[in-house]
Design a protein around this motif. Structure first.
Motif, short mmCIF file in Angstrom:
data_model
loop_
_atom_site.label_atom_id
_atom_site.label_comp_id
_atom_site.label_asym_id
_atom_site.label_seq_id
_atom_site.Cartn_x
_atom_site.Cartn_y
_atom_site.Cartn_z
N PHE A 31 42.51 -47.57 -1.00
CA PHE A 31 42.15 -48.79 -1.73
C PHE A 31 41.63 -48.38 -3.10
O PHE A 31 40.86 -47.43 -3.23
N LEU A 32 42.07 -49.11 -4.13
CA LEU A 32 41.58 -48.89 -5.49
C LEU A 32 41.18 -50.24 -6.08
O LEU A 32 41.94 -51.21 -5.97
N SER A 33 39.99 -50.29 -6.66
CA SER A 33 39.51 -51.48 -7.34
C SER A 33 39.19 -51.11 -8.77
O SER A 33 38.39 -50.19 -9.01
N ASP A 34 39.80 -51.79 -9.71
CA ASP A 34 39.58 -51.52 -11.14
C ASP A 34 39.00 -52.79 -11.75
O ASP A 34 39.74 -53.73 -12.06
N ASP A 96 40.81 -34.23 2.55
CA ASP A 96 41.29 -33.79 1.23
C ASP A 96 42.00 -34.90 0.46
O ASP A 96 42.71 -34.66 -0.50
N ARG A 97 41.77 -36.16 0.87
CA ARG A 97 42.40 -37.32 0.21
C ARG A 97 41.35 -38.32 -0.25
O ARG A 97 40.24 -38.36 0.27
N ILE A 98 41.74 -39.14 -1.19
CA ILE A 98 40.89 -40.24 -1.65
C ILE A 98 41.19 -41.44 -0.77
O ILE A 98 42.32 -41.92 -0.71
N ALA A 99 40.15 -41.95 -0.09
CA ALA A 99 40.29 -43.14 0.75
C ALA A 99 40.08 -44.41 -0.07
O ALA A 99 40.75 -45.41 0.15
N SER A 100 39.13 -44.35 -1.02
CA SER A 100 38.92 -45.49 -1.90
C SER A 100 38.37 -45.02 -3.23
O SER A 100 37.71 -43.99 -3.32
N LEU A 101 38.68 -45.80 -4.24
CA LEU A 101 38.22 -45.55 -5.61
C LEU A 101 37.84 -46.90 -6.20
O LEU A 101 38.68 -47.81 -6.25
N VAL A 102 36.59 -47.02 -6.63
CA VAL A 102 36.12 -48.24 -7.26
C VAL A 102 35.71 -47.89 -8.68
O VAL A 102 34.83 -47.04 -8.91
N ILE A 103 36.35 -48.55 -9.65
CA ILE A 103 36.11 -48.31 -11.07
C ILE A 103 35.27 -49.46 -11.62
O ILE A 103 35.64 -50.62 -11.47
N THR A 104 34.14 -49.09 -12.25
CA THR A 104 33.25 -50.10 -12.83
C THR A 104 32.81 -49.67 -14.21
O THR A 104 32.92 -48.54 -14.58
#
Length: 104
Positions: A31-34, A96-104
């Motif tokens: 999941f990615l939130s930008d 070794d993976r990105i499960a979520s990334l939240v950009i604020t």
């Protein structure tokens, strides 16, 4: 603090404009939130990557990193043909993976 490998690879793949390596860093169902725009799974993250990251020639530098309850808050400096400036990215890792990334 040593930068966790998936976060280091995220920055390197972006800076090298290596889309295949970039997408490979994310878990299949990541999941990615930008800033409130949400992207689920590699296919949607690939669209974000094209419109907001490698596709606009972003170059990332880590300014600072702080562990925070199962995640890492990373201050990133961005240069390129899109957003330029600093912002925070909160990474949650799954091995070794990105499960979520939240950009604020």
């Amino acid at each position: 603090m040593t930068t966790p490998n998936p976060i280091r690879r995220f920055v390197e793949a972006t800076n090298e404009a290596d889309t295949e390596a970039f997408l490979g860093i994310f878990a299949d169902d990541a999941f990615l939130s930008d800033w409130g725009r949400s992207f689920q799974g590699r296919e949607q993250i690939a669209r974000w990557n094209q419109s907001d990251n490698i596709g606009v020639k972003s170059h990332l530098s880590i300014v600072g990193i702080t562990p925070a309850e199962g995640s890492y808050r990373v201050r990133i400096a961005v240069k390129g043909k899109g957003f330029n400036g600093e912002g925070d990215m909160t990474f949650t890792l799954d091995g070794d993976r990105i499960a979520s990334l939240v950009i604020t």
